[in-house]
Scaffold this motif. Sequence first.
Motif, PDB file in Angstrom:
ATOM      1  N   VAL A   1       0.955  -1.006  -0.598  1.00 56.96           N
ATOM      2  CA  VAL A   1      -0.103   0.148   0.267  1.00 56.96           C
ATOM      3  C   VAL A   1       0.704   1.032   0.189  1.00 56.96           C
ATOM      4  CG1 VAL A   1      -1.914   1.527   1.379  1.00 56.96           C
ATOM      5  CG2 VAL A   1      -1.679  -0.956   1.267  1.00 56.96           C
ATOM      6  N   LEU A   2       0.826   1.959  -1.589  1.00 61.41           N
ATOM      7  CA  LEU A   2       1.928   3.114  -1.350  1.00 61.41           C
ATOM      8  C   LEU A   2       3.236   2.983  -1.591  1.00 61.41           C
ATOM      9  CD1 LEU A   2      -1.172   5.984   0.217  1.00 61.41           C
ATOM     10  CD2 LEU A   2      -0.128   5.440  -2.788  1.00 61.41           C
ATOM     11  N   GLY A   3       3.884   2.031  -1.717  1.00 63.27           N
ATOM     12  CA  GLY A   3       4.978   1.121  -1.388  1.00 63.27           C
ATOM     13  C   GLY A   3       5.133   0.654   0.191  1.00 63.27           C
ATOM     14  N   ARG A   4       4.020   0.176   1.026  1.00 65.70           N
ATOM     15  CA  ARG A   4       4.595   0.147   2.378  1.00 65.70           C
ATOM     16  C   ARG A   4       3.769  -1.483   2.412  1.00 65.70           C
ATOM     17  NH1 ARG A   4       2.628   4.664   6.482  1.00 65.70           N
ATOM     18  NH2 ARG A   4       2.809   3.116   7.779  1.00 65.70           N
TER      19      ARG A   4
ATOM     20  N   PHE B   1     -17.505  -9.966   1.599  1.00 59.88           N
ATOM     21  CA  PHE B   1     -16.435  -9.294   1.179  1.00 59.88           C
ATOM     22  C   PHE B   1     -16.407  -7.942   0.854  1.00 59.88           C
ATOM     23  CE2 PHE B   1     -15.841  -6.972  -2.972  1.00 59.88           C
ATOM     24  CZ  PHE B   1     -14.778  -7.377  -3.334  1.00 59.88           C
ATOM     25  N   ALA B   2     -18.313  -7.343   0.709  1.00 58.09           N
ATOM     26  CA  ALA B   2     -18.253  -6.045   1.394  1.00 58.09           C
ATOM     27  C   ALA B   2     -17.967  -5.411   2.067  1.00 58.09           C
ATOM     28  CB  ALA B   2     -19.877  -5.525   0.179  1.00 58.09           C
ATOM     29  N   TYR B   3     -18.027  -6.065   2.948  1.00 60.55           N
ATOM     30  CA  TYR B   3     -18.059  -5.472   4.084  1.00 60.55           C
ATOM     31  C   TYR B   3     -15.936  -5.941   4.898  1.00 60.55           C
ATOM     32  CZ  TYR B   3     -18.963  -4.894   9.755  1.00 60.55           C
ATOM     33  OH  TYR B   3     -18.546  -4.588  11.004  1.00 60.55           O
ATOM     34  N   GLY B   4     -15.612  -6.578   4.846  1.00 56.77           N
ATOM     35  CA  GLY B   4     -14.640  -6.708   4.406  1.00 56.77           C
ATOM     36  C   GLY B   4     -13.686  -5.814   4.347  1.00 56.77           C
ATOM     37  N   LEU B   5     -13.648  -4.969   2.387  1.00 56.87           N
ATOM     38  CA  LEU B   5     -13.259  -4.215   2.078  1.00 56.87           C
ATOM     39  C   LEU B   5     -13.530  -2.958   2.199  1.00 56.87           C
ATOM     40  CD1 LEU B   5     -12.126  -4.016  -0.368  1.00 56.87           C
ATOM     41  CD2 LEU B   5     -13.750  -3.248  -1.589  1.00 56.87           C
ATOM     42  N   ALA B   6     -14.964  -2.214   3.366  1.00 57.83           N
ATOM     43  CA  ALA B   6     -14.882  -1.369   4.092  1.00 57.83           C
ATOM     44  C   ALA B   6     -14.471  -1.178   5.279  1.00 57.83           C
ATOM     45  CB  ALA B   6     -16.345  -0.939   4.281  1.00 57.83           C
ATOM     46  N   ALA B   7     -14.122  -2.600   5.932  1.00 55.24           N
ATOM     47  CA  ALA B   7     -13.207  -2.591   7.307  1.00 55.24           C
ATOM     48  C   ALA B   7     -12.193  -2.312   6.872  1.00 55.24           C
ATOM     49  CB  ALA B   7     -13.713  -3.872   8.307  1.00 55.24           C
ATOM     50  N   LEU B   8     -11.306  -2.712   5.922  1.00 53.52           N
ATOM     51  CA  LEU B   8     -10.261  -2.460   5.729  1.00 53.52           C
ATOM     52  C   LEU B   8      -9.543  -0.806   5.065  1.00 53.52           C
ATOM     53  CD1 LEU B   8      -7.611  -4.083   5.315  1.00 53.52           C
ATOM     54  CD2 LEU B   8      -7.971  -4.312   2.715  1.00 53.52           C
ATOM     55  N   GLY B   9     -10.748  -0.251   4.393  1.00 53.15           N
ATOM     56  CA  GLY B   9     -10.703   1.171   4.869  1.00 53.15           C
ATOM     57  C   GLY B   9     -10.033   1.917   5.975  1.00 53.15           C
ATOM     58  N   HIS B  10     -10.688   1.534   6.352  1.00 51.10           N
ATOM     59  CA  HIS B  10     -11.043   1.931   7.702  1.00 51.10           C
ATOM     60  C   HIS B  10      -9.893   1.836   8.880  1.00 51.10           C
ATOM     61  CE1 HIS B  10     -14.822   4.247   8.128  1.00 51.10           C
ATOM     62  NE2 HIS B  10     -15.380   3.304   7.254  1.00 51.10           N
ATOM     63  N   GLN B  11      -9.561   0.039   8.515  1.00 47.61           N
ATOM     64  CA  GLN B  11      -8.058  -0.065   9.594  1.00 47.61           C
ATOM     65  C   GLN B  11      -6.894   0.486   8.943  1.00 47.61           C
ATOM     66  OE1 GLN B  11      -9.386  -4.003   8.027  1.00 47.61           O
ATOM     67  NE2 GLN B  11      -8.762  -4.630  10.128  1.00 47.61           N
ATOM     68  N   LEU B  12      -6.886   0.771   7.001  1.00 47.32           N
ATOM     69  CA  LEU B  12      -5.882   0.938   6.853  1.00 47.32           C
ATOM     70  C   LEU B  12      -5.728   2.812   7.262  1.00 47.32           C
ATOM     71  CD1 LEU B  12      -5.044  -0.709   3.597  1.00 47.32           C
ATOM     72  CD2 LEU B  12      -4.749  -1.632   5.027  1.00 47.32           C
ATOM     73  N   HIS B  13      -6.763   3.546   7.459  1.00 49.20           N
ATOM     74  CA  HIS B  13      -6.651   5.074   7.514  1.00 49.20           C
ATOM     75  C   HIS B  13      -6.010   4.579   9.205  1.00 49.20           C
ATOM     76  CE1 HIS B  13      -8.230   8.874   7.391  1.00 49.20           C
ATOM     77  NE2 HIS B  13      -8.523   8.723   8.861  1.00 49.20           N
TER      78      HIS B  13
ATOM     79  N   ILE C   1     -11.891   2.561  -0.231  1.00 48.96           N
ATOM     80  CA  ILE C   1     -10.712   1.873  -1.146  1.00 48.96           C
ATOM     81  C   ILE C   1     -11.857   1.222  -2.135  1.00 48.96           C
ATOM     82  CG2 ILE C   1      -9.464  -0.750  -1.507  1.00 48.96           C
ATOM     83  CD1 ILE C   1      -8.899  -0.806   0.989  1.00 48.96           C
ATOM     84  N   ASN C   2     -11.687   1.869  -3.625  1.00 46.79           N
ATOM     85  CA  ASN C   2     -12.517   1.987  -4.203  1.00 46.79           C
ATOM     86  C   ASN C   2     -12.448   0.944  -4.791  1.00 46.79           C
ATOM     87  OD1 ASN C   2     -13.107   2.141  -7.732  1.00 46.79           O
ATOM     88  ND2 ASN C   2     -13.382   3.983  -6.937  1.00 46.79           N
ATOM     89  N   PHE C   3     -13.291  -0.183  -5.213  1.00 51.49           N
ATOM     90  CA  PHE C   3     -13.645  -1.286  -5.680  1.00 51.49           C
ATOM     91  C   PHE C   3     -13.008  -1.595  -7.009  1.00 51.49           C
ATOM     92  CE2 PHE C   3     -17.490   0.351  -8.119  1.00 51.49           C
ATOM     93  CZ  PHE C   3     -16.855  -0.293  -8.731  1.00 51.49           C
ATOM     94  N   SER C   4     -12.940  -0.671  -7.372  1.00 52.11           N
ATOM     95  CA  SER C   4     -12.347  -1.551  -9.585  1.00 52.11           C
ATOM     96  C   SER C   4     -10.703  -1.325  -9.073  1.00 52.11           C
ATOM     97  CB  SER C   4     -12.343   0.045  -9.701  1.00 52.11           C
ATOM     98  OG  SER C   4     -11.886   1.424  -9.570  1.00 52.11           O
ATOM     99  N   SER C   5     -10.135  -0.805  -7.605  1.00 45.61           N
ATOM    100  CA  SER C   5      -8.600  -0.415  -7.695  1.00 45.61           C
ATOM    101  C   SER C   5      -7.919  -1.749  -7.081  1.00 45.61           C
ATOM    102  CB  SER C   5      -8.355  -0.387  -6.149  1.00 45.61           C
ATOM    103  OG  SER C   5      -8.613  -0.524  -4.709  1.00 45.61           O
ATOM    104  N   PRO C   6      -6.399  -2.036  -7.613  1.00 43.90           N
ATOM    105  CA  PRO C   6      -5.442  -3.539  -7.931  1.00 43.90           C
ATOM    106  C   PRO C   6      -5.511  -3.754  -5.865  1.00 43.90           C
ATOM    107  CG  PRO C   6      -4.395  -1.921  -8.584  1.00 43.90           C
ATOM    108  CD  PRO C   6      -5.898  -1.168  -8.180  1.00 43.90           C
ATOM    109  N   LEU C   7      -6.324  -3.348  -5.131  1.00 45.56           N
ATOM    110  CA  LEU C   7      -6.203  -3.199  -3.828  1.00 45.56           C
ATOM    111  C   LEU C   7      -6.871  -4.158  -3.799  1.00 45.56           C
ATOM    112  CD1 LEU C   7      -5.202  -3.711  -1.087  1.00 45.56           C
ATOM    113  CD2 LEU C   7      -5.745  -1.677   0.081  1.00 45.56           C
ATOM    114  N   ALA C   8      -8.241  -4.416  -4.484  1.00 45.21           N
ATOM    115  CA  ALA C   8      -9.613  -4.271  -4.001  1.00 45.21           C
ATOM    116  C   ALA C   8      -9.832  -5.428  -4.658  1.00 45.21           C
ATOM    117  CB  ALA C   8     -11.145  -3.839  -4.945  1.00 45.21           C
ATOM    118  N   TYR C   9      -9.281  -6.143  -5.932  1.00 47.21           N
ATOM    119  CA  TYR C   9      -8.990  -6.778  -6.461  1.00 47.21           C
ATOM    120  C   TYR C   9      -8.273  -8.421  -5.563  1.00 47.21           C
ATOM    121  CZ  TYR C   9     -10.816  -5.241 -11.217  1.00 47.21           C
ATOM    122  OH  TYR C   9     -11.835  -5.340 -12.042  1.00 47.21           O
ATOM    123  N   ASP C  10      -7.693  -7.708  -5.183  1.00 45.58           N
ATOM    124  CA  ASP C  10      -6.321  -8.992  -4.250  1.00 45.58           C
ATOM    125  C   ASP C  10      -8.023  -9.159  -2.874  1.00 45.58           C
ATOM    126  OD1 ASP C  10      -4.113  -8.837  -5.733  1.00 45.58           O
ATOM    127  OD2 ASP C  10      -3.777  -7.278  -4.335  1.00 45.58           O
TER     128      ASP C  10
END
Length: 756
Positions: A232-235, A489-501, A511-520
């Motif tokens: 994520v952003l090089g980290r 999955f939708a809940y997990g992706l939303a939660a991941l955005g908050h976790q990483l923030h 996290i945009n659902f079309s981003s590479p991170l969302a695909y992973d």
Amino acid sequence: MGTPERIALSDDGGQSTPVLLEFLLYETPSEFFMFGSDKCKKKWKVLRIGKLDEFKLCITEDSRTYSEMEFRVIKKRIDKCNKSTGGLKFVTNCYGIVGFIKFLGPYYMLLITERKQIGMICGHAVYSIAKTDMIPLTSSSRSSTVDPSNEKRYKKLFQTVDLTKNFFFSYSYYIMYSLQKNLSNYESRLPVYETLFVWNEFLTRDIRNQLGNSTWTVAVVHGFFKQIRLSVLGRNINLILIARRSRHYAGTRYLRRGVNDKGRVANDVESEQIVTEDVHKGFPVQVSSIVQHRGSIPLFWSQESAVKLKPGIIVSKKDGSYEATKLHFENLECRYGNPVVILNLIKAREKKPRESILLAEFANAIAVINKDFSHENHLKFLHWDLHQFSKVNAISVFLHLEKVAENVLELTHFFYGEVLSSSCNNFHVDRMDEGMCNAAMDENNMGTCHINDFSDLNRSYLIKPPVLQAGVLRTNCIDCLDRTNFAQFAYGLAALGHQLHTMGYLDAPTINFSSPLAYDIMNIYEAMGDSLAMQYGGSPAHNKLFAELRGEWKPATRSQELLRSAKRYFSNVCTDPDKQKAIDLLLGHFQPQLGKPSIWEPDYDCHPDTTRSGFSFAGEGIRTPLKRSLSAGSIVSKGSSSLIDVLPSDTSWCTPTVSHKNSVHPLMHSESGYSNFLDINRVSSSVNSLEEEPLNERSVFEFPWSFTSSGEIKPESNPFCHTDSSLKEMETGDRSSIEGYSEGFVQWVEQETFFH
């Protein structure tokens, strides 16, 4: 980070014993000798297992801990003492005892002979079982009186449960508990093996009772485990997804439905998403986790027959006051705290009422139960017909679920803490058989359990005060497989955005659902869904929405869905009965006895409602008199001061007070569903504003329920006869990929893709 050494304290508080990681098994004509060592092979223990008594398991442990030199001396002495009968013979090396099982003849010892490391949580290795061995505790000099054909048949049936598929364990980390629970320091605990996620509780019961410890056994969890490294952003960060399947009321799709008298539900699975930083030892490590739950609709219901393509749903009226349903939600409250948010995804409108029958009953049950709960403990209920909405497009479905997720996360929060990387290796390195849940209550009084204020959180590991998850999202459809997995999955992706923030990796908690991170993340949730669907339904999950969201919904994908439906149907009809019997043997629900009917005889019915006399059938699968009990769960224990039950600060999301005279249903409904805490119209309108082409809600939803003067929910007249042409349009595409299938079968699959 290296695997830490976990110290196991003896029951009497005496000298500590090493954690045993590797074992050597030898035998003489009369007994087995197992030698266990620690990681460095500097400390050794000795276990003796008798072979002469067919009807009794005889296990003794040498109380001393030996050095490597002493171990070699002892082995030579045993060999010398047995020279006249062949000496001490090597059998196998192994990595732990799964347990012991007896059918009609001798006991069998189940060993892990190969393991594979599949991940690491804060320096603690997690392993899957790669290979097992089932060794009979018999002597060549002893003749058996048991019919060998029946014994062989039981053994073959038992081995259909493949322990090398989705069973995992850890020597030093309590994998049956969440990260938040593992970072808590409880003084009094229930035994780990008695918790709901340890599948070899029955298999290890005899050895644990005889030895008074679990030094030689490993606690095995069933479900799913996957760890990936993300940038994520090089980290770099580590993301771990764990699914823990409950052993209570466990089984296959059509043979385990709904709830039992103890409040256990079928297909009960806890999912945890863990995020940890990838940093060097000695530096602070940020850790975070979010837990969600899935489980069958907690009512007494079943389906007519797996042979039918669309078996009818039968709702039993045996529990008119919803006591079992109430027990289930009290158990969730004990495990996770408040609020318990229910996301119900089943169909509301059908040509022939099936799922909608359960919808009305479930909504009524929630309303009745909430009358007995205090306002702050009210169950928060949201019904949303995902199948109907999916006819628009997958993006619309995802955006609606994302909005729901944001509101739920504001209610429950998620766990976040910061620890030193060196201390990660040290938390919870005490004895594995000491429990984890501080629930000061007896098993007959589950309803009076209180959640604590986390004052016992082990803050010595934490650099700064943590953020805690209090409450849980419970998602269900009919099978809690396909629709449920996409929602998770939708809940997990939303939660991941908050976790990483929160961890400082993202500027905004989305996290945009079309981003590479969302695909992973999508890929790992798809994999989890496939595993859980195989375990419960007999085929991989239907992933139509995932494919559409990636822009991959093509004729080839439709053909794959057809094949998965066919495989699931075949499994449900042909193999599930034997699979259910094998699970009953594994969990101890059926214990064979000489002179009693066998498990494969016609009178034995896998469905617990029809268990007949004459069978030795024990455990949670059968209908027994109501008995309240608590299984140590995942997040919280006892108390209530820091748990929150507040609505989002933006009051426009809140449900206004609705007054119904004599009504127990203060539910807010719209064309897209209904809820007792969330303004669904606001969710829909906010999603529509984000889409390029606003949804025509009226053409998609028509709420088919009304309230009577007495507060009951009933279907509107002709609610299932919707004539809007947009609902009748079938997906267009190249039908050449489905040639060879009957038209009726194709139509069934197209209708049933999101039935589960």
